[in-house]
Design a protein around this motif. Structure first.
Motif, PDB file in Angstrom:
ATOM      1  N   PRO A  69      42.625  42.908  43.999  1.00  0.00           N
ATOM      2  CA  PRO A  69      43.070  44.000  43.131  1.00  0.00           C
ATOM      3  C   PRO A  69      44.213  44.830  43.712  1.00  0.00           C
ATOM      4  CG  PRO A  69      40.679  43.972  43.291  1.00  0.00           C
ATOM      5  CD  PRO A  69      41.197  42.964  44.287  1.00  0.00           C
ATOM      6  N   THR A  70      44.265  44.964  45.030  1.00  0.00           N
ATOM      7  CA  THR A  70      45.343  45.722  45.654  1.00  0.00           C
ATOM      8  C   THR A  70      46.672  45.001  45.463  1.00  0.00           C
ATOM      9  OG1 THR A  70      43.795  46.570  47.290  1.00  0.00           O
ATOM     10  CG2 THR A  70      46.141  46.756  47.818  1.00  0.00           C
ATOM     11  N   LEU A  71      46.661  43.705  45.646  1.00  0.00           N
ATOM     12  CA  LEU A  71      47.860  42.901  45.457  1.00  0.00           C
ATOM     13  C   LEU A  71      48.278  42.897  43.982  1.00  0.00           C
ATOM     14  CD1 LEU A  71      49.823  41.284  47.118  1.00  0.00           C
ATOM     15  CD2 LEU A  71      48.352  39.299  46.828  1.00  0.00           C
ATOM     16  N   LEU A  72      47.311  42.817  43.093  1.00  0.00           N
ATOM     17  CA  LEU A  72      47.601  42.880  41.663  1.00  0.00           C
ATOM     18  C   LEU A  72      48.299  44.192  41.322  1.00  0.00           C
ATOM     19  CD1 LEU A  72      47.402  41.952  38.710  1.00  0.00           C
ATOM     20  CD2 LEU A  72      45.083  42.908  38.675  1.00  0.00           C
ATOM     21  N   LYS A  73      47.800  45.278  41.849  1.00  0.00           N
ATOM     22  CA  LYS A  73      48.407  46.594  41.595  1.00  0.00           C
ATOM     23  C   LYS A  73      49.851  46.632  42.092  1.00  0.00           C
ATOM     24  CE  LYS A  73      47.694  51.499  42.322  1.00  0.00           C
ATOM     25  NZ  LYS A  73      46.839  52.539  42.880  1.00  0.00           N
ATOM     26  N   LYS A  74      50.087  46.042  43.253  1.00  0.00           N
ATOM     27  CA  LYS A  74      51.441  46.010  43.814  1.00  0.00           C
ATOM     28  C   LYS A  74      52.373  45.204  42.908  1.00  0.00           C
ATOM     29  CE  LYS A  74      54.401  46.693  47.192  1.00  0.00           C
ATOM     30  NZ  LYS A  74      54.841  48.008  47.610  1.00  0.00           N
ATOM     31  N   VAL A  75      51.912  44.053  42.426  1.00  0.00           N
ATOM     32  CA  VAL A  75      52.731  43.222  41.543  1.00  0.00           C
ATOM     33  C   VAL A  75      53.026  43.981  40.247  1.00  0.00           C
ATOM     34  CG1 VAL A  75      52.773  41.106  40.149  1.00  0.00           C
ATOM     35  CG2 VAL A  75      52.025  41.023  42.533  1.00  0.00           C
ATOM     36  N   ILE A  76      52.022  44.654  39.707  1.00  0.00           N
ATOM     37  CA  ILE A  76      52.231  45.428  38.484  1.00  0.00           C
ATOM     38  C   ILE A  76      53.251  46.535  38.728  1.00  0.00           C
ATOM     39  CG2 ILE A  76      51.135  47.044  36.878  1.00  0.00           C
ATOM     40  CD1 ILE A  76      48.598  45.244  37.071  1.00  0.00           C
ATOM     41  N   GLN A  77      53.166  47.205  39.860  1.00  0.00           N
ATOM     42  CA  GLN A  77      54.118  48.281  40.184  1.00  0.00           C
ATOM     43  C   GLN A  77      55.536  47.744  40.333  1.00  0.00           C
ATOM     44  OE1 GLN A  77      52.360  49.930  43.721  1.00  0.00           O
ATOM     45  NE2 GLN A  77      51.131  51.393  42.575  1.00  0.00           N
ATOM     46  N   MET A  78      55.677  46.571  40.952  1.00  0.00           N
ATOM     47  CA  MET A  78      57.018  46.023  41.210  1.00  0.00           C
ATOM     48  C   MET A  78      57.611  45.316  39.994  1.00  0.00           C
ATOM     49  SD  MET A  78      56.819  44.858  45.158  1.00  0.00           S
ATOM     50  CE  MET A  78      58.581  44.732  45.309  1.00  0.00           C
ATOM     51  N   ARG A  79      56.763  44.880  39.075  1.00  0.00           N
ATOM     52  CA  ARG A  79      57.191  44.204  37.847  1.00  0.00           C
ATOM     53  C   ARG A  79      58.246  43.126  38.079  1.00  0.00           C
ATOM     54  NH1 ARG A  79      57.318  49.061  33.450  1.00  0.00           N
ATOM     55  NH2 ARG A  79      55.379  49.970  34.127  1.00  0.00           N
ATOM     56  N   PRO A  80      57.852  42.051  38.718  1.00  0.00           N
ATOM     57  CA  PRO A  80      58.812  40.961  38.950  1.00  0.00           C
ATOM     58  C   PRO A  80      59.308  40.389  37.623  1.00  0.00           C
ATOM     59  CG  PRO A  80      56.581  40.232  39.385  1.00  0.00           C
ATOM     60  CD  PRO A  80      56.504  41.708  39.160  1.00  0.00           C
ATOM     61  N   GLN A  81      60.487  39.791  37.660  1.00  0.00           N
ATOM     62  CA  GLN A  81      61.108  39.248  36.451  1.00  0.00           C
ATOM     63  C   GLN A  81      60.763  37.783  36.208  1.00  0.00           C
ATOM     64  OE1 GLN A  81      63.155  41.290  34.294  1.00  0.00           O
ATOM     65  NE2 GLN A  81      61.870  42.646  35.511  1.00  0.00           N
ATOM     66  N   ASN A  82      60.179  37.120  37.212  1.00  0.00           N
ATOM     67  CA  ASN A  82      59.827  35.712  37.037  1.00  0.00           C
ATOM     68  C   ASN A  82      58.703  35.346  38.008  1.00  0.00           C
ATOM     69  OD1 ASN A  82      61.120  35.054  39.600  1.00  0.00           O
ATOM     70  ND2 ASN A  82      63.067  35.204  38.502  1.00  0.00           N
ATOM     71  N   ILE A  83      58.187  34.149  37.853  1.00  0.00           N
ATOM     72  CA  ILE A  83      57.073  33.685  38.686  1.00  0.00           C
ATOM     73  C   ILE A  83      57.466  33.658  40.163  1.00  0.00           C
ATOM     74  CG2 ILE A  83      55.596  31.679  39.202  1.00  0.00           C
ATOM     75  CD1 ILE A  83      54.727  33.033  36.670  1.00  0.00           C
ATOM     76  N   GLN A  84      58.692  33.228  40.467  1.00  0.00           N
ATOM     77  CA  GLN A  84      59.136  33.145  41.856  1.00  0.00           C
ATOM     78  C   GLN A  84      59.099  34.515  42.542  1.00  0.00           C
ATOM     79  OE1 GLN A  84      59.573  30.282  43.460  1.00  0.00           O
ATOM     80  NE2 GLN A  84      59.691  31.533  45.298  1.00  0.00           N
ATOM     81  N   GLN A  85      59.569  35.554  41.856  1.00  0.00           N
ATOM     82  CA  GLN A  85      59.523  36.898  42.438  1.00  0.00           C
ATOM     83  C   GLN A  85      58.078  37.357  42.646  1.00  0.00           C
ATOM     84  OE1 GLN A  85      61.877  39.322  39.792  1.00  0.00           O
ATOM     85  NE2 GLN A  85      63.800  38.702  40.753  1.00  0.00           N
ATOM     86  N   ALA A  86      57.200  37.027  41.703  1.00  0.00           N
ATOM     87  CA  ALA A  86      55.788  37.390  41.856  1.00  0.00           C
ATOM     88  C   ALA A  86      55.176  36.671  43.051  1.00  0.00           C
ATOM     89  CB  ALA A  86      55.018  37.060  40.584  1.00  0.00           C
ATOM     90  N   LEU A  87      55.525  35.390  43.224  1.00  0.00           N
ATOM     91  CA  LEU A  87      55.026  34.631  44.374  1.00  0.00           C
ATOM     92  C   LEU A  87      55.516  35.226  45.690  1.00  0.00           C
ATOM     93  CD1 LEU A  87      55.338  30.983  43.050  1.00  0.00           C
ATOM     94  CD2 LEU A  87      53.224  32.155  43.725  1.00  0.00           C
TER      95      LEU A  87
END
Length: 170
Positions: A69-87
Motif C-alpha cells: 500500500p505504501t508503494l501504491l500511494k507513491k505511484v498514485i502521488q507521482m502519476r506516471p504517464q505509462n507502464i514503464q514509468q510506473a515500473l
C-alpha cells in the motif's frame, strides 16, 4: 441498488471493486434509475469480452502494488504517464526522485457528467491499470456510462465509479 460481492462469485452477479465500507451511490440517470445488475448485463452483452490474459508486465505491476500500500500511494502521488514509468517507481521502491510526472490539476471528486467524462490515460477494449484515490484495478474497460467505468476485472464483470478514477495506464 446492488450489493458488494467478492471477486470470486457465481455467474450473473457483478463486482463493484471499491472498499466495502464505502457506500455506492445510486446514480440517477434519466428514468433508468442508474446502474443495476440487469442493465449492466445488457451493457456488457453489447461488447467483446477479453479473450487473452493481461500482459505479464502489467499483471506483475498490479500484484506488486496490491501487496504494498505504501508503494501504491507513491505511484498514485507521482502519476506516471505509462507502464514503464510506473515500473521505474516500483523498482526503486518508491524512492525515485525523478519528480512528479506531468499531470495537470487533480480532478474534482464530483461526477461532472454521467454519460461522458474524459478519463486520463484510458484505453477501452484492452487491459488497463485503473488508479482511484486509494486503490488500483486491473481491468478490461468497455464503456463509461451511468457514472461508472464498466468492464471485466480478471474476466469477472465489474464497475468502478468514474468519479473516483484519477488516471489509468494501458
Amino acid at each position: 441498488m446492488f450489493q458488494y460481492r467478492s471477486m470470486h462469485q457465481s455467474p450473473g452477479t457483478f463486482t463493484v471493486p471499491t472498499q466495502p465500507a464505502m457506500p455506492i451511490p445510486q446514480i440517477p440517470y434519466g428514468s433508468s434509475g442508474g446502474l443495476n445488475s440487469v442493465n449492466m448485463t445488457n451493457i456488457l452483452g453489447q461488447y467483446q469480452r477479453p479473450t487473452e490474459q493481461p500482459p505479464a508486465q502489467m499483471l506483475s505491476l498490479y500484484q506488486q502494488l496490491k501487496a504494498n500500500p505504501t508503494l501504491l500511494k507513491k505511484v498514485i502521488q507521482m502519476r506516471p504517464q505509462n507502464i514503464q514509468q510506473a515500473l521505474e517507481i516500483v523498482q526503486s521502491d518508491g524512492s525515485s526522485q525523478g519528480g512528479v510526472y506531468d499531470h495537470s490539476t487533480p480532478r474534482s471528486r464530483a461526477v461532472e457528467d454521467y454519460d461522458y467524462r474524459p478519463l486520463p490515460g484510458f484505453c477501452y477494449f484492452r487491459y488497463s491499470l485503473i488508479f482511484t484515490w486509494t486503490d488500483v484495478f486491473l481491468m478490461w474497460p468497455v464503456t463509461n456510462i451511468f457514472g461508472f467505468v464498466i468492464g471485466y476485472c480478471f474476466f469477472t464483470p465489474c464497475a468502478v465509479p468514474d468519479s473516483q478514477i484519477i488516471f489509468a495506464l494501458c
